[in-house]
Design a protein around this motif. Structure first.
Motif, mmCIF file in Angstrom:
data_model
loop_
_atom_site.group_PDB
_atom_site.id
_atom_site.type_symbol
_atom_site.label_atom_id
_atom_site.label_comp_id
_atom_site.label_asym_id
_atom_site.label_seq_id
_atom_site.Cartn_x
_atom_site.Cartn_y
_atom_site.Cartn_z
ATOM 1 N N LYS A 38 0.828 -1.209 0.000
ATOM 2 C CA LYS A 38 0.000 0.000 0.000
ATOM 3 C C LYS A 38 0.859 1.254 0.000
ATOM 4 C CE LYS A 38 -4.202 -1.788 2.231
ATOM 5 N NZ LYS A 38 -5.081 -1.728 3.420
ATOM 6 N N ARG A 39 1.911 1.220 0.798
ATOM 7 C CA ARG A 39 2.812 2.386 0.862
ATOM 8 C C ARG A 39 3.512 2.605 -0.472
ATOM 9 N NH1 ARG A 39 3.345 7.245 3.166
ATOM 10 N NH2 ARG A 39 5.536 7.897 3.270
ATOM 11 N N LEU A 40 3.971 1.533 -1.095
ATOM 12 C CA LEU A 40 4.646 1.650 -2.387
ATOM 13 C C LEU A 40 3.690 2.168 -3.469
ATOM 14 C CD1 LEU A 40 6.876 -1.558 -2.417
ATOM 15 C CD2 LEU A 40 7.673 0.823 -2.420
ATOM 16 N N THR A 41 2.444 1.731 -3.415
ATOM 17 C CA THR A 41 1.443 2.216 -4.369
ATOM 18 C C THR A 41 1.225 3.717 -4.197
ATOM 19 O OG1 THR A 41 0.308 0.083 -4.425
ATOM 20 C CG2 THR A 41 -0.953 1.998 -5.157
ATOM 21 N N TRP A 42 1.140 4.146 -2.931
ATOM 22 C CA TRP A 42 0.971 5.581 -2.649
ATOM 23 C C TRP A 42 2.201 6.365 -3.097
ATOM 24 C CZ3 TRP A 42 3.515 9.268 0.244
ATOM 25 C CH2 TRP A 42 2.844 10.480 0.446
ATOM 26 N N LEU A 43 3.376 5.850 -2.773
ATOM 27 C CA LEU A 43 4.618 6.522 -3.161
ATOM 28 C C LEU A 43 4.733 6.646 -4.674
ATOM 29 C CD1 LEU A 43 7.089 4.825 -0.656
ATOM 30 C CD2 LEU A 43 6.516 7.266 -0.720
ATOM 31 N N GLY A 45 2.263 6.814 -6.920
ATOM 32 C CA GLY A 45 1.356 7.854 -7.402
ATOM 33 C C GLY A 45 1.859 9.247 -7.086
ATOM 34 N N GLN A 46 2.296 9.445 -5.842
ATOM 35 C CA GLN A 46 2.792 10.766 -5.441
ATOM 36 C C GLN A 46 4.036 11.163 -6.218
ATOM 37 O OE1 GLN A 46 0.329 12.641 -3.729
ATOM 38 N NE2 GLN A 46 2.100 13.368 -2.623
ATOM 39 N N ALA A 47 4.986 10.249 -6.291
ATOM 40 C CA ALA A 47 6.257 10.554 -6.959
ATOM 41 C C ALA A 47 6.043 10.873 -8.439
ATOM 42 C CB ALA A 47 7.236 9.396 -6.803
ATOM 43 N N GLU A 48 5.206 10.096 -9.109
ATOM 44 C CA GLU A 48 4.951 10.335 -10.530
ATOM 45 C C GLU A 48 4.337 11.713 -10.756
ATOM 46 O OE1 GLU A 48 4.362 5.756 -12.215
ATOM 47 O OE2 GLU A 48 2.599 6.982 -11.734
ATOM 48 N N HIS A 49 3.363 12.091 -9.929
ATOM 49 C CA HIS A 49 2.737 13.406 -10.064
ATOM 50 C C HIS A 49 3.742 14.530 -9.782
ATOM 51 C CE1 HIS A 49 -1.131 11.298 -10.099
ATOM 52 N NE2 HIS A 49 -1.645 12.425 -10.549
ATOM 53 N N ILE A 50 4.545 14.342 -8.744
ATOM 54 C CA ILE A 50 5.517 15.382 -8.374
ATOM 55 C C ILE A 50 6.579 15.544 -9.456
ATOM 56 C CG2 ILE A 50 7.327 15.999 -6.724
ATOM 57 C CD1 ILE A 50 5.566 14.655 -4.560
ATOM 58 N N ASN A 71 11.649 19.488 -5.454
ATOM 59 C CA ASN A 71 12.594 18.453 -5.863
ATOM 60 C C ASN A 71 13.167 17.715 -4.651
ATOM 61 O OD1 ASN A 71 13.919 17.103 -8.014
ATOM 62 N ND2 ASN A 71 15.803 18.202 -7.563
ATOM 63 N N GLU A 72 13.388 18.438 -3.574
ATOM 64 C CA GLU A 72 13.861 17.804 -2.334
ATOM 65 C C GLU A 72 12.830 16.790 -1.830
ATOM 66 O OE1 GLU A 72 16.795 20.971 -0.007
ATOM 67 O OE2 GLU A 72 14.645 20.935 0.465
ATOM 68 N N HIS A 73 11.571 17.167 -1.914
ATOM 69 C CA HIS A 73 10.497 16.271 -1.475
ATOM 70 C C HIS A 73 10.448 15.022 -2.368
ATOM 71 C CE1 HIS A 73 6.848 14.908 0.345
ATOM 72 N NE2 HIS A 73 6.118 15.070 -0.739
ATOM 73 N N ALA A 74 10.595 15.222 -3.673
ATOM 74 C CA ALA A 74 10.602 14.095 -4.607
ATOM 75 C C ALA A 74 11.757 13.139 -4.286
ATOM 76 C CB ALA A 74 10.720 14.599 -6.045
ATOM 77 N N THR A 75 12.910 13.697 -3.973
ATOM 78 C CA THR A 75 14.075 12.882 -3.638
ATOM 79 C C THR A 75 13.824 12.037 -2.389
ATOM 80 O OG1 THR A 75 15.579 14.507 -4.621
ATOM 81 C CG2 THR A 75 16.534 12.957 -3.051
ATOM 82 N N SER A 76 13.154 12.641 -1.400
ATOM 83 C CA SER A 76 12.864 11.896 -0.163
ATOM 84 C C SER A 76 11.913 10.726 -0.433
ATOM 85 C CB SER A 76 12.278 12.829 0.896
ATOM 86 O OG SER A 76 10.969 13.245 0.553
ATOM 87 N N LEU A 77 10.968 10.921 -1.358
ATOM 88 C CA LEU A 77 10.055 9.828 -1.702
ATOM 89 C C LEU A 77 10.799 8.701 -2.411
ATOM 90 C CD1 LEU A 77 6.850 11.723 -2.970
ATOM 91 C CD2 LEU A 77 7.359 10.857 -0.686
ATOM 92 N N LEU A 78 11.696 9.066 -3.311
ATOM 93 C CA LEU A 78 12.470 8.038 -4.017
ATOM 94 C C LEU A 78 13.396 7.279 -3.065
ATOM 95 C CD1 LEU A 78 11.393 9.441 -6.598
ATOM 96 C CD2 LEU A 78 13.628 9.036 -7.622
ATOM 97 N N LYS A 98 12.717 10.867 -12.825
ATOM 98 C CA LYS A 98 13.365 12.000 -12.151
ATOM 99 C C LYS A 98 14.484 12.567 -13.010
ATOM 100 C CE LYS A 98 15.046 13.712 -7.773
ATOM 101 N NZ LYS A 98 15.984 14.651 -8.411
ATOM 102 N N ASP A 99 15.239 11.689 -13.641
ATOM 103 C CA ASP A 99 16.320 12.138 -14.520
ATOM 104 C C ASP A 99 15.758 12.989 -15.665
ATOM 105 O OD1 ASP A 99 19.144 12.043 -15.353
ATOM 106 O OD2 ASP A 99 18.374 10.919 -17.058
ATOM 107 N N THR A 100 14.632 12.562 -16.226
ATOM 108 C CA THR A 100 13.979 13.322 -17.303
ATOM 109 C C THR A 100 13.499 14.673 -16.792
ATOM 110 O OG1 THR A 100 13.251 11.286 -18.390
ATOM 111 C CG2 THR A 100 12.085 13.317 -18.980
ATOM 112 N N ALA A 101 12.877 14.683 -15.608
ATOM 113 C CA ALA A 101 12.376 15.931 -15.018
ATOM 114 C C ALA A 101 13.521 16.900 -14.729
ATOM 115 C CB ALA A 101 11.601 15.640 -13.740
ATOM 116 N N ASP A 102 14.639 16.366 -14.241
ATOM 117 C CA ASP A 102 15.795 17.213 -13.910
ATOM 118 C C ASP A 102 16.428 17.839 -15.154
ATOM 119 O OD1 ASP A 102 15.493 16.737 -11.228
ATOM 120 O OD2 ASP A 102 16.989 15.134 -11.136
ATOM 121 N N LYS A 103 16.232 17.205 -16.307
ATOM 122 C CA LYS A 103 16.828 17.710 -17.549
ATOM 123 C C LYS A 103 15.911 18.679 -18.299
ATOM 124 C CE LYS A 103 19.802 13.698 -18.376
ATOM 125 N NZ LYS A 103 20.052 12.495 -19.221
ATOM 126 N N ALA A 104 14.686 18.867 -17.808
ATOM 127 C CA ALA A 104 13.763 19.796 -18.465
ATOM 128 C C ALA A 104 14.309 21.216 -18.351
ATOM 129 C CB ALA A 104 12.388 19.709 -17.829
#
Length: 234
Positions: A38-43, A45-50, A71-78, A98-104
């Motif tokens: 359940k936690r991984l499913t939540w993580l 969804g959250q991480a993908e949206h962020i 971005n700091e929050h996204a890193t903590s989720l990963l 995340k790598d794709t998002a960081d290169k935008a």
């Protein structure tokens, strides 16, 4: 005989205790696995949206401080995903996102299509809500979150307004003045209604007003020419 009976009672009790212990261990592990899933499913969804939001914010040239905090929050989720499911397909997938998002990088032309513009609105709106969640979680102050929220709200308005201005200019260059005028007026209405101090809106409003005024005299002359032609025909 009594000793035999006592032996059997003790044996049954021991076997029962062992069975209860085994059942408890199995049940506990199942509950832990269920909670983990359940936690991984939540993580996920959250991480993908962020991460989608981070990509949009970078493309929209959002204030670097806001992107950094999100971005700091996204890193903590990963990091949590890595702890719960190291070397998993989920972790690898999120790391690539995340790598794709960081290169935008900032690119106004990304928002030229209606689909891209809608995507930007959705994820900037998501970021507006996220900064308040970060404040509630103690990661930033509520005052800072309110400031970020206002910045993101204005960013969302300007992206749409600028897209209409850009489309209007293209139609104007193609001599489709009515469509161009419609885009300019839409952009103007968005800015006028925005709950933002006037001095922030003024540069764009002045630009739009100049574009509208450049078209409307042409429309007037065009109507005059048509009227003159009708008079000659009559």
């Amino acid at each position: 005989m009594l000793n035999d009976n006592l032996f059997y009672v003790v044996l049954i009790a021991v076997v029962g205790l062992i069975a209860l212990t085994v059942n408890f261990v199995i049940t506990t592990r199942e509950q832990q696995e269920e909670a983990k899933d359940k936690r991984l499913t939540w993580l996920k969804g959250q991480a993908e949206h962020i991460l989608q939001a981070i990509a949009v914010l970078r493309e929209a040239d959002c204030k670097a401080e806001i992107v950094h905090k999100i971005n700091e929050h996204a890193t903590s989720l990963l990091e949590e995903v890595a702890m719960l499911a190291p070397d998993s397909e989920l972790f690898n997938s999120l790391s690539q996102q995340k790598d794709t998002a960081d290169k935008a990088y900032p690119d106004p032309e990304v928002f030229d299509s209606d689909k891209a513009l809608k995507r930007a609105q959705i994820y900037i709106n998501f970021a507006e809500k996220l900064v308040i969640q970060l404040a509630r979680g103690g990661k930033i102050t509520l005052t800072l979150a309110r400031s970020y929220q206002q910045e993101l709200y204005w960013l969302r308005i300007t992206i749409v307004a600028d897209a209409h201005i850009s489309q209007g200019e293209r139609f104007q260059n193609s001599d489709d003045l009515m469509t161009a005028l419609s885009h300019y007026r839409h952009a103007k209405a968005l800015l006028v209604r925005a709950n933002i101090p006037h001095h922030n809106k003024k540069p764009r409003l002045d630009k739009i007003e100049a574009l509208i005024q450049a078209i409307e005299p042409k429309r007037a002359r065009s109507q005059g020419t048509l009227s003159d032609s009708m008079d000659r025909l009559l």
